[in-house]
Design a protein around this motif. Structure first.
Motif, mmCIF file in Angstrom:
data_model
loop_
_atom_site.group_PDB
_atom_site.id
_atom_site.type_symbol
_atom_site.label_atom_id
_atom_site.label_comp_id
_atom_site.label_asym_id
_atom_site.label_seq_id
_atom_site.Cartn_x
_atom_site.Cartn_y
_atom_site.Cartn_z
ATOM 1 N N GLN A 1 0.828 -1.210 0.000
ATOM 2 C CA GLN A 1 0.000 0.000 0.000
ATOM 3 C C GLN A 1 0.864 1.262 0.000
ATOM 4 O O GLN A 1 0.472 2.277 -0.586
ATOM 5 N N ARG B 1 -8.615 7.196 -11.497
ATOM 6 C CA ARG B 1 -7.620 6.991 -10.433
ATOM 7 C C ARG B 1 -7.923 5.768 -9.580
ATOM 8 O O ARG B 1 -7.014 5.040 -9.193
ATOM 9 N N MET C 1 0.702 7.202 -6.426
ATOM 10 C CA MET C 1 -0.451 8.076 -6.658
ATOM 11 C C MET C 1 -0.173 9.505 -6.188
ATOM 12 O O MET C 1 -0.676 10.460 -6.776
ATOM 13 N N GLU D 1 -5.441 2.513 -8.945
ATOM 14 C CA GLU D 1 -5.056 2.005 -7.628
ATOM 15 C C GLU D 1 -5.373 0.517 -7.501
ATOM 16 O O GLU D 1 -4.559 -0.250 -6.978
ATOM 17 N N ILE E 1 1.910 2.058 -3.531
ATOM 18 C CA ILE E 1 0.761 2.577 -4.278
ATOM 19 C C ILE E 1 0.489 4.020 -3.886
ATOM 20 O O ILE E 1 0.264 4.880 -4.738
#
Length: 111
Positions: free
Chosen positions: A3, A22, A10, A26, A6
């Protein structure tokens, strides 16, 4: 994928994609193996702000369309002088969205 990776991706690149895509990015990154994540860091994303600025100053030359991979449209825009300036002005408002969509297409190919 972790996470944290990620979230970092982002945070760094999230504004370069359409807002409605978006969440999909993800989700795709969560399923993405680490090898592909390393490949994503090599993608040269287009900055929508820079494309818009180039469109304002050099849009009549079709530079903005060349950068988005639309060579035929760029040539046509160059030959017609941005269709006597009308097409150039219209592109000032839509080329930012087109560059975000281009970025999304590039990442969708690789995930």
């Amino acid at each position: 994928m972790e996470q944290q990776k990620i979230a970092n991706f982002m945070m760094a690149y999230g504004n370069l994609f359409p807002a409605d895509k978006r969440a999909y990015i993800e989700e795709a990154l969560e399923r993405c193996p680490d090898e592909k994540y390393n490949l994503l860091s090599t993608v040269n994303f287009k900055n929508p702000t820079m494309i818009t600025v180039l469109s304002v100053f050099f849009g009549w030359l079709g530079i903005d369309r060349y950068l988005l991979g639309q060579t035929g449209m760029g040539i046509l825009k160059f030959i017609t002088g941005g269709f006597f300036g009308i097409w150039t002005i219209i592109d000032w408002f839509i080329v930012g969205k087109k560059s975000k969509e281009w970025n999304y297409q590039e990442i969708a190919k690789r995930i």
